[in-house]
Scaffold this motif. Structure first.
Motif, PDB file in Angstrom:
ATOM      1  N   ASN A 218     -55.303-105.985  37.628  1.00 22.99           N
ATOM      2  CA  ASN A 218     -54.311-107.051  37.401  1.00 22.99           C
ATOM      3  C   ASN A 218     -54.138-107.337  35.913  1.00 22.99           C
ATOM      4  OD1 ASN A 218     -53.762-107.286  40.064  1.00 22.99           O
ATOM      5  ND2 ASN A 218     -54.653-109.312  40.340  1.00 22.99           N
ATOM      6  N   GLY A 219     -54.178-106.279  35.114  1.00 21.31           N
ATOM      7  CA  GLY A 219     -53.974-106.415  33.687  1.00 21.31           C
ATOM      8  C   GLY A 219     -55.200-106.787  32.895  1.00 21.31           C
TER       9      GLY A 219
ATOM     10  N   LYS B 270     -48.883-115.327  32.485  1.00 14.81           N
ATOM     11  CA  LYS B 270     -49.988-115.183  33.417  1.00 14.81           C
ATOM     12  C   LYS B 270     -50.456-116.561  33.892  1.00 14.81           C
ATOM     13  CE  LYS B 270     -53.640-115.234  29.906  1.00 14.81           C
ATOM     14  NZ  LYS B 270     -54.383-116.355  30.437  1.00 14.81           N
ATOM     15  N   THR B 271     -51.092-116.562  35.058  1.00  8.48           N
ATOM     16  CA  THR B 271     -51.638-117.801  35.588  1.00  8.48           C
ATOM     17  C   THR B 271     -52.868-118.186  34.783  1.00  8.48           C
ATOM     18  OG1 THR B 271     -50.837-117.241  37.783  1.00  8.48           O
ATOM     19  CG2 THR B 271     -52.539-118.919  37.634  1.00  8.48           C
ATOM     20  N   CYS B 272     -52.845-119.406  34.235  1.00 11.75           N
ATOM     21  CA  CYS B 272     -53.955-119.871  33.421  1.00 11.75           C
ATOM     22  C   CYS B 272     -55.112-120.284  34.335  1.00 11.75           C
ATOM     23  CB  CYS B 272     -53.482-121.044  32.562  1.00 11.75           C
ATOM     24  SG  CYS B 272     -54.799-121.871  31.672  1.00 11.75           S
ATOM     25  N   GLU B 273     -56.336-119.872  33.977  1.00 14.00           N
ATOM     26  CA  GLU B 273     -57.496-120.217  34.798  1.00 14.00           C
ATOM     27  C   GLU B 273     -57.729-121.724  34.806  1.00 14.00           C
ATOM     28  OE1 GLU B 273     -59.264-118.504  36.828  1.00 14.00           O
ATOM     29  OE2 GLU B 273     -58.184-116.642  36.450  1.00 14.00           O
TER      30      GLU B 273
ATOM     31  N   GLY C 222     -52.198 -95.694  39.044  1.00 11.78           N
ATOM     32  CA  GLY C 222     -53.253 -96.394  39.753  1.00 11.78           C
ATOM     33  C   GLY C 222     -52.893 -96.636  41.197  1.00 11.78           C
ATOM     34  N   LEU C 223     -53.532 -97.673  41.792  1.00 10.27           N
ATOM     35  CA  LEU C 223     -53.361 -98.060  43.189  1.00 10.27           C
ATOM     36  C   LEU C 223     -53.012 -99.549  43.241  1.00 10.27           C
ATOM     37  CD1 LEU C 223     -56.494 -96.275  44.699  1.00 10.27           C
ATOM     38  CD2 LEU C 223     -54.131 -95.446  44.778  1.00 10.27           C
ATOM     39  N   THR C 224     -52.231 -99.937  44.251  1.00 10.91           N
ATOM     40  CA  THR C 224     -51.861-101.341  44.390  1.00 10.91           C
ATOM     41  C   THR C 224     -51.814-101.722  45.856  1.00 10.91           C
ATOM     42  OG1 THR C 224     -50.191-103.007  43.861  1.00 10.91           O
ATOM     43  CG2 THR C 224     -49.384-100.822  44.384  1.00 10.91           C
ATOM     44  N   SER C 225     -52.177-102.969  46.117  1.00 12.64           N
ATOM     45  CA  SER C 225     -52.062-103.504  47.476  1.00 12.64           C
ATOM     46  C   SER C 225     -50.684-104.093  47.734  1.00 12.64           C
ATOM     47  CB  SER C 225     -53.134-104.575  47.708  1.00 12.64           C
ATOM     48  OG  SER C 225     -53.001-105.609  46.753  1.00 12.64           O
ATOM     49  N   LEU C 226     -49.794-104.056  46.726  1.00 11.96           N
ATOM     50  CA  LEU C 226     -48.425-104.523  46.903  1.00 11.96           C
ATOM     51  C   LEU C 226     -47.640-103.495  47.715  1.00 11.96           C
ATOM     52  CD1 LEU C 226     -46.011-106.391  46.247  1.00 11.96           C
ATOM     53  CD2 LEU C 226     -45.697-105.079  44.138  1.00 11.96           C
TER      54      LEU C 226
ATOM     55  N   PRO D 218     -37.980-107.562  46.971  1.00 14.60           N
ATOM     56  CA  PRO D 218     -36.608-107.963  47.299  1.00 14.60           C
ATOM     57  C   PRO D 218     -35.679-106.772  47.319  1.00 14.60           C
ATOM     58  CG  PRO D 218     -37.209-108.645  45.074  1.00 14.60           C
ATOM     59  CD  PRO D 218     -38.470-108.171  45.740  1.00 14.60           C
ATOM     60  N   SER D 219     -34.521-106.974  47.974  1.00 11.92           N
ATOM     61  CA  SER D 219     -33.582-105.866  48.127  1.00 11.92           C
ATOM     62  C   SER D 219     -33.020-105.420  46.793  1.00 11.92           C
ATOM     63  CB  SER D 219     -32.428-106.272  49.053  1.00 11.92           C
ATOM     64  OG  SER D 219     -31.769-107.416  48.547  1.00 11.92           O
ATOM     65  N   CYS D 220     -33.016-106.312  45.813  1.00  8.84           N
ATOM     66  CA  CYS D 220     -32.566-105.935  44.456  1.00  8.84           C
ATOM     67  C   CYS D 220     -33.802-105.755  43.589  1.00  8.84           C
ATOM     68  CB  CYS D 220     -31.651-107.009  43.879  1.00  8.84           C
ATOM     69  SG  CYS D 220     -31.049-106.633  42.218  1.00  8.84           S
ATOM     70  N   PRO D 221     -34.366-104.551  43.546  1.00 11.31           N
ATOM     71  CA  PRO D 221     -35.653-104.371  42.881  1.00 11.31           C
ATOM     72  C   PRO D 221     -35.627-104.654  41.403  1.00 11.31           C
ATOM     73  CG  PRO D 221     -34.664-102.253  43.385  1.00 11.31           C
ATOM     74  CD  PRO D 221     -33.804-103.283  44.042  1.00 11.31           C
ATOM     75  N   MET D 222     -34.471-104.512  40.769  1.00  7.30           N
ATOM     76  CA  MET D 222     -34.476-104.673  39.319  1.00  7.30           C
ATOM     77  C   MET D 222     -34.800-106.103  38.902  1.00  7.30           C
ATOM     78  SD  MET D 222     -30.411-104.161  38.608  1.00  7.30           S
ATOM     79  CE  MET D 222     -30.489-102.490  39.157  1.00  7.30           C
ATOM     80  N   SER D 223     -34.732-107.068  39.835  1.00  7.76           N
ATOM     81  CA  SER D 223     -35.117-108.425  39.477  1.00  7.76           C
ATOM     82  C   SER D 223     -36.472-108.798  40.039  1.00  7.76           C
ATOM     83  CB  SER D 223     -34.066-109.416  40.009  1.00  7.76           C
ATOM     84  OG  SER D 223     -34.009-109.356  41.416  1.00  7.76           O
ATOM     85  N   GLY D 224     -37.112-107.901  40.811  1.00  6.74           N
ATOM     86  CA  GLY D 224     -38.358-108.256  41.455  1.00  6.74           C
ATOM     87  C   GLY D 224     -39.569-107.555  40.909  1.00  6.74           C
ATOM     88  N   LEU D 225     -39.430-106.640  39.966  1.00  5.23           N
ATOM     89  CA  LEU D 225     -40.553-105.890  39.425  1.00  5.23           C
ATOM     90  C   LEU D 225     -40.769-106.243  37.960  1.00  5.23           C
ATOM     91  CD1 LEU D 225     -40.342-102.290  40.909  1.00  5.23           C
ATOM     92  CD2 LEU D 225     -42.124-103.971  41.254  1.00  5.23           C
ATOM     93  N   SER D 226     -42.013-106.196  37.554  1.00  8.37           N
ATOM     94  CA  SER D 226     -42.351-106.454  36.156  1.00  8.37           C
ATOM     95  C   SER D 226     -41.902-105.294  35.288  1.00  8.37           C
ATOM     96  CB  SER D 226     -43.869-106.644  36.011  1.00  8.37           C
ATOM     97  OG  SER D 226     -44.326-107.694  36.833  1.00  8.37           O
ATOM     98  N   PRO D 227     -41.718-105.557  33.984  1.00  7.47           N
ATOM     99  CA  PRO D 227     -41.295-104.463  33.105  1.00  7.47           C
ATOM    100  C   PRO D 227     -42.308-103.321  33.028  1.00  7.47           C
ATOM    101  CG  PRO D 227     -40.948-106.595  32.057  1.00  7.47           C
ATOM    102  CD  PRO D 227     -41.760-106.847  33.280  1.00  7.47           C
ATOM    103  N   SER D 228     -43.604-103.631  33.134  1.00 12.13           N
ATOM    104  CA  SER D 228     -44.616-102.584  33.057  1.00 12.13           C
ATOM    105  C   SER D 228     -45.696-102.853  34.093  1.00 12.13           C
ATOM    106  CB  SER D 228     -45.228-102.514  31.654  1.00 12.13           C
ATOM    107  OG  SER D 228     -46.008-103.664  31.393  1.00 12.13           O
ATOM    108  N   LEU D 229     -46.475-101.825  34.393  1.00 11.11           N
ATOM    109  CA  LEU D 229     -47.490-101.912  35.441  1.00 11.11           C
ATOM    110  C   LEU D 229     -48.613-102.865  35.045  1.00 11.11           C
ATOM    111  CD1 LEU D 229     -48.207-100.843  38.211  1.00 11.11           C
ATOM    112  CD2 LEU D 229     -49.313 -98.881  37.127  1.00 11.11           C
ATOM    113  N   THR D 230     -48.882-102.992  33.749  1.00 13.65           N
ATOM    114  CA  THR D 230     -49.959-103.887  33.317  1.00 13.65           C
ATOM    115  C   THR D 230     -49.621-105.353  33.567  1.00 13.65           C
ATOM    116  OG1 THR D 230     -49.039-103.886  31.084  1.00 13.65           O
ATOM    117  CG2 THR D 230     -50.773-102.278  31.563  1.00 13.65           C
ATOM    118  N   GLN D 231     -48.366-105.641  33.841  1.00 15.01           N
ATOM    119  CA  GLN D 231     -47.954-107.021  34.085  1.00 15.01           C
ATOM    120  C   GLN D 231     -47.699-107.304  35.555  1.00 15.01           C
ATOM    121  OE1 GLN D 231     -44.548-107.669  31.586  1.00 15.01           O
ATOM    122  NE2 GLN D 231     -45.567-106.850  29.771  1.00 15.01           N
ATOM    123  N   LEU D 232     -47.956-106.335  36.427  1.00  9.53           N
ATOM    124  CA  LEU D 232     -47.743-106.525  37.857  1.00  9.53           C
ATOM    125  C   LEU D 232     -48.836-107.437  38.408  1.00  9.53           C
ATOM    126  CD1 LEU D 232     -45.815-105.586  40.085  1.00  9.53           C
ATOM    127  CD2 LEU D 232     -47.412-103.739  40.592  1.00  9.53           C
ATOM    128  N   ARG D 233     -48.417-108.608  38.926  1.00  9.83           N
ATOM    129  CA  ARG D 233     -49.392-109.606  39.363  1.00  9.83           C
ATOM    130  C   ARG D 233     -49.203-110.020  40.818  1.00  9.83           C
ATOM    131  NH1 ARG D 233     -50.755-108.285  35.011  1.00  9.83           N
ATOM    132  NH2 ARG D 233     -51.457-109.555  33.231  1.00  9.83           N
TER     133      ARG D 233
END
Length: 1449
Positions: A943-944, A1218-1221, A903-907, A913-928
């Motif tokens: 956004n999932g 996830k952020t609760c509405e 897909g496409l992302t505005s991120l 962060p310089s250490c990406p392994m702690s800054g990315l979600s495990p899967s794209l469906t969880q990227l928020r």
């Protein structure tokens, strides 16, 4: 020879009677410095005999005698005879010591038991043997091989204060003299006389049954009149165990040793008693020989009036209800009932094998106990005159031996030997001493630690290093002192070698006037109340009282490698140093003769004296924890049997390097004081085209420069490791910073990467091509050719220099064959097709990506190297309008479900962060983080959140060779293309500045870019053989293994619920659990935290062990497991107790009740942690089969429960975090209140939403307990809590939880005062009633209205307003307490009603419980009665604001 003493003697000795009599001055104040020697060397067969004239009762130990080859005319007299070196043999107690070391135990007669008038002599026989003579009788050979020139030695030690030389002649004449000079009142018994084994119950101190009724000897020892008995009688006179004993006791070693049979099956029936009553002031001491770690409780010791001949032995002595005093644990029991709970700071249950326990029945009737020779004080003031010693081998205690040698210094040596045996340095070969042509006159005066040290401390490295071997079990008793006083202006400095992160507090340093030789060391030096100055934290204390609060650098913040020092200057001022920096004067008027003190307290576990005269030893890290991979003996062969994942670090390495984690991890020890000497090398040579990659795991900011990497043709066995690898001048190629160096010379500057700029998490790889080119890879991206001309016919090894800032690295799973076109062999694990787009214009992937991804081919290829997730990659640049970004699937792995997401992302990846392994979600469906549009299967999500179903062909059906592309069109829509076919509009209103994003998820493990920004000419793609295509198998469905806890567990664990629930029932440790069944691959083992106890610090840890737990002897904590153990503790990963990874997953100490934790070992033998169903990624690799889940119920965590195990599938498309509405709506209302941000906690993790979805997702219970005593409170379901900033100390954990409803108008006033207030703006304001209320508060009387208005106003101001609280928001949240207000949501523009309240902590006892005053007949809360639902408080400071509560309708 003349029977005289030499005029030179110990400093406290006075000679008289023509140098035949020696007396120790100050006998009550001093116990040593009483050494005397014979005037002339001994002749063969001459017995140098002295008579004991005087003894005192102030000390333990007594006369010591022996011989020395040292000439007294030039001897520097030590404090005691056991300090003599250079050829000295001393009989002390019943032991023989040579040059201070014990060579024979249990020899002859115990000299400590001799009385005034007894005679003792020493002889060198014609055969060169040493003989001891006691009262004219030879005790046999004590040693052999003695030199011919020897002087007799007598030490007036301890109780012995005066002796007289009576003869120095051969035995025959000596015996005649003795007969003439027998002391009046002593009648020798015939040799045939034997002491009876059995004693009547009415035995007393008068010597009944001894044959000495007429004795006038008034020695304080109860058996003083026995001083002149023959040796034949001495055997039966010694304290032994009585033949009659407990049913499970076995006696041995002439009844000096007692052992309990079947110690793993039985824990009692182990009582033993002495064979005779104890004499007054006679020490009864035993040594613990054996313990088992199965039972609770341990040895008990004491006295009893019961005669062992007539006693019906109980199962345990504490069952006796008469005539018995026992020490049990750290308390005293009299006749089975506790009379003193805390008798001493030592607990018998915590003693180890080798520790000594003693007791003494004083002449005054007082009973004293001794632990390792230290008097614990009076245990009982009055005891019967005749008592027997008794020992109960209970619980853990299995075997003990009576010790007849009570010499204090020998006991210290023995105790230190035990501690050294437990220390990490035992068995290590020491380097030979350096040869020197000139002797060092100051060597003997070097500053070292004294051998007398704290109970939990040990001295190693010849007195230069002090440590607490069990630093994770004990935090104090680590006091050590210098061996001599400090000179003026002499700096005493130590380096912190090792620390533990379990305790608070750290090293303390200072000076004391106390001599370490006879100081009874306290648990911590700040407990001493005389002559002591200590720096502790950043303050200074004198005699336990703080004299400076803010003095210097805080010692509690020091790390391993830092140094601390102390100096007393000539002017009497005391100064401290931290890392060589003077902290200024700390005290004045310090006496001139002070000893340096170091207290290894809390975190400080080991320290070494900084001495310029010797090289410091390395830190005590054990580098042999994991399996060591040996280097092959033959040259590397591509066709050899080694696989790519056998790359490890070689066992040979630099001095400061340590290899752990089975050869995968290398670290530089002592990283803050050492910056080099940490070279590591691969265990085998690299194949052509094979990538050797490491990841930087730890750095320090202390040095300049950083890691250096390269290759060498020198075999590890032939390499003499230099300080740095750039010192090698042959066959070595290194990258240092941006410089390429060959054989130590710079070949090229400004290479494409700078190693000095890399940070934690960066990956560095190196590879030699078949053509001899050396390439470097940074985070998977090829940096180009670094140098050429590496000899292709020579084998090369990868080299890493852990230099400067770089401290720790680990080999990644990406190491292995890299590029088929560069390999000399076609035997590879993976093959990647190489495309040839037009150079410079093809699309590339960004260097920031998921932690399981490796980029190859200059960023044109992406490979997921582990697990099924963490495979997100981005385009290197933003996509232009109508620009197609397309990839081709290169590899799939059918063991996983799911497939590629795109897909496409505005991120923007550069913002990660310089250490990406702690800054990315495990899967794209969880990227928020920013807005993301994607296609997953055939579903379009934003956004999932599902936007569209059944869009085009499903990505789950794609396989190797299929192409997938994405583009953003000019009408702001997203289109997906599959094999070049446009599937139509997938999403609308797409932002303009977007990056292409794809997720190598599930089955898809490798892709390559096939698109560019201009027209590309592609080479024909050869069909790519895949092992999954050639040999495809279907996974058979197998039932899950049912997991339960093993019956073998820590001693404080209690199992229930068919072994599915485990609880720790006492203390804070001994809570280890292991499952009875091994953990199958791909099965998720889950358990839930049921109960936490906030009284403790820290919490549970978990992991796996690689061996059967059936016969595992569980230690007190999991961190003590050192064999095949992987442990997750806090946010770190440990292997065999060594840390291999930091900042992994959440901090387990912060997991609340209800948290579900899981362990999973995937198909690649990698260990994963799951928290509430979320995979935290790979924690460790190479987990063996089988392995068993391990849980340590430590600290706060007291109960867990196994949940149903599941076969692992990828997580659902719902993000629990996830952020609760509803929470967002409440947050927007809070923003409308315009409350200052300073009132709220900055950490958003403490904000909790209690809506139905959120609290069910967390698994919250409706009610919890809190405080002391515990009291129920209800969770505020339906409300949202925003944590307030408050200073919550540990004391508030004992307070209760309650709620307070209020109005919006009262919020700001309440927050400004930081406490609940009553007034007109608060709906909780209640006018005083005219009569006593139902809650017991008396109100003003009727005539109070007669007071003037001014007086009534003043009285009203003095009134403390009462505040109403409730343990449930079902009451405090009612509208009469929390009125509703209407507001308009600025986002949706809808109108809502809101209420507010506070969650508060309430001090127990500050409130009264009463009924509700609403007149409600129905229960307001099912847990709380309407008569106890309202709490009233009038105490100021009795409440603490904890959180703001908001409810929106």
């Amino acid at each position: 020879m003349a029977a005289e003493l030499h005029p030179r003697s110990g400093k406290l000795i006075g000679l008289s009677n023509s140098n035949k009599t020696a007396q120790r001055n100050q006998p009550v104040q001093e116990f040593n410095h009483g050494l005397v020697l014979s005037r002339e060397p001994l002749r063969d067969r001459d017995v140098f005999t002295v008579r004991i004239d005087k003894k005192v009762n102030s000390w333990s130990g007594s006369v010591e005698i022996g011989v020395t080859a040292l000439d007294p005319a030039c001897l520097d007299f030590p404090s005691s005879a056991t300090g003599l070196k250079g050829g000295s043999w001393i009989v002390s107690g019943c032991s023989v010591l040579r040059d201070g070391r014990s060579v024979l135990e249990e020899y002859g007669r115990d000299l400590d038991q001799l009385a005034e008038g007894d005679r003792v002599g020493i002889q060198r026989s014609a055969r060169g043997e040493l003989h001891l003579w006691v009262n004219g009788h030879d005790c046999g050979a004590a040693a052999s091989g003695l030199p011919t020139r020897l002087w007799a030695v007598v030490d007036l030690y301890g109780k012995c204060t005066q002796v007289t030389v009576v003869s120095c002649e051969p035995p025959s004449s000596m015996e005649r003299d003795m007969e003439r000079e027998t002391v009046e009142g002593h009648e020798e018994l015939p040799l045939t006389h034997n002491r009876p084994d059995k004693f009547p119950n009415n035995i007393d101190d008068s010597g009944a049954g001894t044959g000495n009724t007429g004795s006038t000897n008034n020695s304080p020892a109860g058996g003083a009149g026995l001083g002149a008995v023959t040796s034949g009688m001495m055997t039966n006179d010694a304290l032994l165990f009585h033949e009659k004993c407990g049913t499970l006791i076995k006696l041995s070693n002439n009844n000096k040793t007692a052992e309990r049979r079947r110690p793993l099956d039985e824990f009692n029936n182990g009582v033993v008693m002495t064979n005779r009553p104890l004499r007054h002031n006679e020490m009864f001491e035993i040594r613990i020989d054996k313990l088992v770690d199965k039972w609770s409780g341990s040895i008990e010791i004491g006295v009893t009036t019961h005669n062992p001949n007539n006693l019906d032995y109980p199962a345990t002595m504490t069952n006796l209800r008469s005539g018995t005093i026992m020490m049990s644990g750290c308390g005293i029991l009299t006749n089975g009932k506790g009379t003193r709970r805390e008798y001493c700071e030592f607990s018998l249950d915590e003693l180890q094998e080798g520790d000594h326990i003693g007791l003494m029945h004083k002449a005054s009737g007082a009973l004293h106990f001794y632990i390792n020779g230290i008097d614990q004080g009076v245990a009982a003031a009055q005891t019967p005159p005749m008592v027997y010693g008794v020992v109960d081998l209970y619980g853990m205690a299995v075997k003990v031996t009576i010790v007849h040698n009570h010499n204090h210094s020998d006991r210290l040596r023995r105790n230190n030997a035990i501690m050294r045996a437990l220390s990490p340095d035992v068995g290590r070969p020491r380097p030979p001493p350096a040869l020197s042509l000139t002797s060092d006159p100051d060597a003997t005066d070097r500053l070292l630690f004294h051998s007398n040290c704290g109970q939990k401390a040990a001295i190693i490295s010849e007195g230069r290093t002090a440590l607490r071997p069990h630093a994770t079990d004990d935090f104090n008793h680590g006091v050590v002192l210098s061996g001599r006083p400090l000179r003026s202006n002499e700096v005493f400095q130590v380096r912190i070698d090792k620390m533990v992160d379990k305790w608070a507090g750290s090293i303390e340093i200072g000076v004391t006037t106390h001599n370490p030789a006879y100081l009874q060391l306290p648990s911590t030096m700040t407990n001493l109340r005389s002559g002591t100055w200590m720096m502790t934290g950043n303050g200074v204390m004198h005699n336990g009282t703080t004299i400076l609060d803010e003095y210097g650098h805080n010692l509690d913040r020091l790390k391993a490698g830092d140094t601390v020092g102390v100096v007393r200057k000539e002017d009497g001022s005391l100064h401290f140093f931290v890392n060589g920096v003077a902290q200024g004067p700390a005290a004045w008027n310090i006496p001139p003769s002070v000893y340096a003190v170091v207290d290894l307290y809390g975190q400080a576990a080991q320290a070494t004296i900084m001495d310029d005269m010797a090289d410091l030893p390395p830190l005590p890290e054990d580098s042999s924890e994991g399996p060591t991979v040996m280097s092959p003996g033959s040259p590397c062969s591509v066709a050899g049997g080694n696989s790519a994942n056998d790359l490890r670090f070689h066992q040979l390495h630099g001095t400061n390097a340590v290899i752990t984690n089975g050869g995968r991890t290398a670290l530089r020890q002592n990283c803050r004081s050492e910056f080099n000497d940490a070279i590591v090398i691969s265990n085998r040579c690299l194949r052509d085209g094979e990538l050797f990659e490491i990841v930087i795991q730890k750095m320090v900011d202390r040095w300049s420069g950083s890691i250096e990497a390269g290759v060498t043709s020198i075999r590890p066995e032939e390499l003499e490791f230099p300080n740095t690898m750039t010192d090698i001048d042959y066959d070595t190629w290194m990258l240092s910073g941006t410089a390429i160096m060959q054989d130590g010379n710079t070949m090229r500057n400004n290479y494409g990467c700078d190693l000095d700029s890399l940070t934690t998490g960066s990956r560095i790889g190196m590879m030699r091509s078949a053509t001899g080119d050396l390439h470097y890879y940074i985070n998977g991206v090829d940096q180009g050719v670094a140098c050429t001309g590496l000899p292709p016919d020579k084998e090369v090894y990868a080299v890493i220099d852990l230099y400067g800032q770089c401290v720790q690295v680990s080999i990644t799973s990406s190491s292995g064959p890299l590029d088929n076109s560069l390999c000399t062999s076609n035997i590879t694990e993976k093959s990647f097709p190489i495309h040839s787009p037009v150079a410079g214009v093809a699309h590339r992937l960004h260097s920031k990506h998921g932690k399981n991804v490796v980029l190859l081919g200059e960023g044109c290829q992406a490979v997921r190297v582990g697990g099924y997730a963490h495979g997100i990659v981005f385009s290197a640049k933003e996509l232009k309008t109508d620009e197609l970004f397309e990839v081709k699937i290169d590899e799939v792995d059918n063991q996983w479900s799911g497939s590629l997401h795109m897909g496409l992302t505005s991120l923007a990846p550069p913002e990660l962060p310089s250490c990406p392994m702690s800054g990315l979600s495990p899967s794209l469906t969880q990227l928020r983080a920013k807005v993301t549009w994607l296609l997953a299967g055939s579903e379009v999500r934003r956004n999932g959140v599902l936007q569209r179903q059944n869009y085009g062909a499903s990505l789950d059906r794609l396989t190797v060779g299929n192409r997938v592309g994405v583009k953003r069109c000019s009408d702001d829509t997203m289109h997906i293309l599959i094999d070049g076919e446009d599937m139509g509009t997938a999403a609308t209103a797409v932002a303009k500045n977007v990056y292409a994003v794809l997720d190598l998820y599930g089955r898809v493990t490798a892709v390559s870019i096939v698109s560019s920004s201009v027209l590309l000419i592609y080479l024909p793609l050869a069909p790519h053989p895949s092992t999954h295509q050639v040999e495809s198998t279907k996974l058979a469905l197998v039932p899950n293994t049912i997991m339960a806890f093993l019956e073998n567990h820590g001693k404080n664990i209690q199992l229930s619920n068919q072994n599915l629930t485990a609880a720790r029932v006492s203390s804070y440790n001994q809570g280890l659990l292991v499952t009875a069944q091994p953990l199958p691959r791909q099965q998720l083992f889950q358990f839930q935290i049921d109960r936490l106890n906030p009284s403790w610090t820290s919490s549970l840890s978990l992991g796996v062990i690689g061996h059967s737990p059936d016969r595992l002897n569980f230690p007190s904590t999991a961190c003590c497991l050192k064999r095949s153990a992987w442990l997750l503790q806090r946010d770190s990963v440990f292997h065999n107790s060594l840390k291999i990874c930091e900042n992994y997953g959440p901090n387990l100490d912060t997991c609340p009740e209800g948290t579900v934790l899981g362990l999973l070992v995937d198909g690649n033998s990698c260990l994963h942690l799951h928290v509430n169903g979320m995979d935290q990624g790979v924690a460790a690799q190479d987990i063996p089969t089988p392995c068993y889940p391990l849980i340590d119920l430590y600290g706060q965590c007291e109960q867990v429960r196994i949940k149903e195990s599941v076969c692992w599938t990828p997580p659902p498309e719902v993000n629990p975090n996830k952020t609760c509405e509803y929470q967002a709506l409440c947050s927007r209302f809070k923003d409308l209140l315009t409350l200052p941000d300073g009132y709220f906690n900055e950490d958003a993790k403490y904000n909790l939403c209690y809506c139905e979805s959120c609290h069910k997702l967390r698994g919250d219970e409706a009610y919890y307990k809190r405080g002391e005593p515990p009291r129920d409170y209800a969770l505020p379901f339906g409300w949202c809590r925003f944590a307030l900033r408050s200073e919550v100390s540990s004391a508030f954990k004992k307070w209760h939880i309650a709620y307070h409803g209020t109005s919006v108008g009262a919020l700001r006033r309440t927050l400004d005062h930081a406490q609940l207030l009553s007034g007109t703006s608060s709906i909780f304001y209640v006018s005083p009633a005219k009569m006593e209320g139902p809650n017991g508060y008396s109100e003003p009387e009727e005539n109070s209205n007669s007071l003037p208005d001014r007086d009534r106003e003043r009285d009203r101001d003095r009134e403390v307003p009462r505040v109403q609280l409730s343990p449930t928001m079902r009451y405090s949240g009612l509208e009469m307490f929390a009125p509703k207000v209407q507001f308009r949501d600025p986002r949706s523009h809808c109108c809502h009603q809101a209420q507010v309240g506070f969650q508060v902590c309430v001090r127990p006892g500050s409130y009264k419980v009463g009924p509700q005053n609403l007149g409600a007949s129905e229960p307001l809360d099912p847990r709380f009665s309407n008569t106890e639902i309202e709490w009233i408080t009038k105490e100021q400071g009795g409440t603490l604001l904890y959180g703001l509560l908001i409810r929106v309708e």
